[in-house]
Design an enzyme around this catalytic site. Structure first.
Site, mmCIF file in Angstrom:
data_model
loop_
_atom_site.group_PDB
_atom_site.id
_atom_site.type_symbol
_atom_site.label_atom_id
_atom_site.label_comp_id
_atom_site.label_asym_id
_atom_site.label_seq_id
_atom_site.Cartn_x
_atom_site.Cartn_y
_atom_site.Cartn_z
ATOM 1 N N GLY A 1 -15.850 2.285 10.903
ATOM 2 C CA GLY A 1 -16.676 1.466 10.006
ATOM 3 C C GLY A 1 -16.913 0.066 10.563
ATOM 4 C CG ASP B 1 6.487 10.768 -8.351
ATOM 5 O OD1 ASP B 1 6.654 11.585 -9.282
ATOM 6 O OD2 ASP B 1 7.123 10.810 -7.276
ATOM 7 N N PRO C 1 -10.928 -0.141 3.448
ATOM 8 C CG PRO C 1 -9.298 1.504 3.077
ATOM 9 C CD PRO C 1 -10.385 0.727 2.393
ATOM 10 C CG ASN D 1 11.258 7.048 -15.199
ATOM 11 O OD1 ASN D 1 11.430 5.988 -15.807
ATOM 12 N ND2 ASN D 1 12.200 7.602 -14.469
ATOM 13 C CB THR D 2 8.931 8.530 -10.050
ATOM 14 O OG1 THR D 2 9.659 9.550 -10.715
ATOM 15 C CG2 THR D 2 9.427 8.388 -8.627
ATOM 16 C CB VAL E 1 -13.399 -2.190 9.364
ATOM 17 C CG1 VAL E 1 -13.830 -3.101 10.502
ATOM 18 C CG2 VAL E 1 -14.392 -2.254 8.211
ATOM 19 C CG ASP F 1 -1.872 1.138 1.287
ATOM 20 O OD1 ASP F 1 -1.929 1.919 0.317
ATOM 21 O OD2 ASP F 1 -2.578 1.258 2.312
ATOM 22 C CG LEU F 2 4.350 1.121 -1.626
ATOM 23 C CD1 LEU F 2 5.572 0.895 -2.503
ATOM 24 C CD2 LEU F 2 4.775 1.238 -0.180
ATOM 25 C CE LYS F 3 -3.542 4.965 1.051
ATOM 26 N NZ LYS F 3 -2.554 4.363 1.981
HETATM 27 O O1 NUP Z 1 -8.700 5.311 2.146
HETATM 28 C C1 NUP Z 1 -7.886 4.645 2.735
HETATM 29 N N1 NUP Z 1 -7.968 4.515 4.071
HETATM 30 C C2 NUP Z 1 -7.084 3.760 4.802
HETATM 31 O O2 NUP Z 1 -7.230 3.683 6.024
HETATM 32 C C3 NUP Z 1 -6.867 3.955 2.055
HETATM 33 C C4 NUP Z 1 -5.975 3.173 2.766
HETATM 34 N N2 NUP Z 1 -5.036 2.483 2.110
HETATM 35 N N3 NUP Z 1 -6.059 3.097 4.151
HETATM 36 C C5 NUP Z 1 -5.085 2.273 4.881
HETATM 37 O O3 NUP Z 1 -5.767 1.185 5.514
HETATM 38 C C6 NUP Z 1 -4.357 3.002 6.012
HETATM 39 O O4 NUP Z 1 -3.198 3.632 5.526
HETATM 40 C C7 NUP Z 1 -4.035 1.860 6.948
HETATM 41 O O5 NUP Z 1 -2.902 1.148 6.473
HETATM 42 C C8 NUP Z 1 -5.247 0.955 6.814
HETATM 43 C C9 NUP Z 1 -6.333 1.184 7.847
HETATM 44 O O6 NUP Z 1 -5.841 1.005 9.130
HETATM 45 P P1 NUP Z 1 -6.772 1.089 10.449
HETATM 46 O O7 NUP Z 1 -7.488 2.383 10.419
HETATM 47 O O8 NUP Z 1 -7.705 -0.097 10.383
HETATM 48 O O9 NUP Z 1 -5.777 0.973 11.575
#
Ligand code: NUP
EC number: 4.1.1.23
Length: 213
Positions: free
Chosen positions: A173, A66, A166, A69-70, A168, A61-63
């Site tokens: 959530g 960029d 994500p 190329n990067t 929860v 999950d590096l989101k």
């Molecule tokens: O919209 C997003 N929300 C989110 O919380 C996109 C994500 N990738 N995340 C990731 O999900 C966040 O960076 C973390 O790694 C995980 C949620 O963690 P937690 O809130 O359950 O502890």
């Protein structure tokens, strides 16, 4: 045992701690998601180790957000380390996403789970869904904190593209509601790794999800 739809967000720094939590919870997981906290704390090799220890798919999950190329340079190292999926931002544009999709299975962020997502991301969600429908990634990220948005995204997204949610637990959530709204997978971090009994926390979520699928 039914195939799990639970993804552990393993946001700890420490290698030993990460491996221990992963081993304890693996039975109830579909995959493990690693993010910058773990990569900056333990190095990219943690991806290889987590795979060896659990045998589970790893989502990086590096989101990425960029230029092509990067994005490509980063993603190729991450896939080389053994990641099975990588998460990228869609708002930077089609070319940046395509650069990553050429290297491995990709997940595009279409709406984030935190309150600030309403400022800039939510207003362009239709365009991000359109991009996903054209590029056909493995999946998209949608907010478990807003099940009605998950339903909306599901209604516009092509069949076959998975929704990973994500938000929860610590962000408020509920796993059940996200799945009922159309999520294929639920991503949970603090509620599991911050628990005194991570295995039990993961089992509870696994069972909650099993009730509605
Ligand atoms: O919209 C997003 N929300 C989110 O919380 C996109 C994500 N990738 N995340 C990731 O999900 C966040 O960076 C973390 O790694 C995980 C949620 O963690 P937690 O809130 O359950 O502890």
């Amino acid at each position: 045992m039914r195939e799990s739809r639970l993804i552990l967000a393993l946001d700890v720094y420490d290698r030993e701690k990460a491996l221990e939590i992963a081993e304890r919870t693996a039975d109830y997981l579909w995959a493990i998601k690693v993010n910058w906290p773990l990569i900056t704390g333990s190095g990219l090799k943690i991806i290889t180790e987590l795979k060896q220890v659990t045998g589970l798919p790893i989502i990086a999950d590096l989101k990425l957000a960029d230029i092509p190329n990067t994005n490509r340079m980063i993603a190729s190292k991450v896939f080389e380390a053994g990641a099975d999926y990588i998460i990228v931002h869609g708002f930077v544009g089609r070319d940046s996403v395509e650069a990553v999709m050429g290297l491995g299975k990709t997940i595009i962020v279409v709406e984030m789970s935190h309150p600030g997502a309403k400022e800039f991301i939510q207003p362009v969600v239709d365009k991000l869904i359109e991009l996903a429908n054209e590029l056909k990634p493995f999946g998209v990220i949608a907010p478990a904190t807003r099940p009605e948005r998950v339903s909306y995204i599901r209604s516009k997204l092509q069949e076959g593209i998975k929704i990973l949610t994500p938000g929860v637990g610590a962000q408020g959530g509920k796993a059940k509601n996200a799945v009922k709204a159309g999520a294929d997978y639920v991503i949970v971090g603090r509620f599991i790794y911050g628990s005194d009994t991570p295995r039990e926390a993961a089992r509870g979520l696994y069972e909650e999800i099993s009730e509605v699928v």
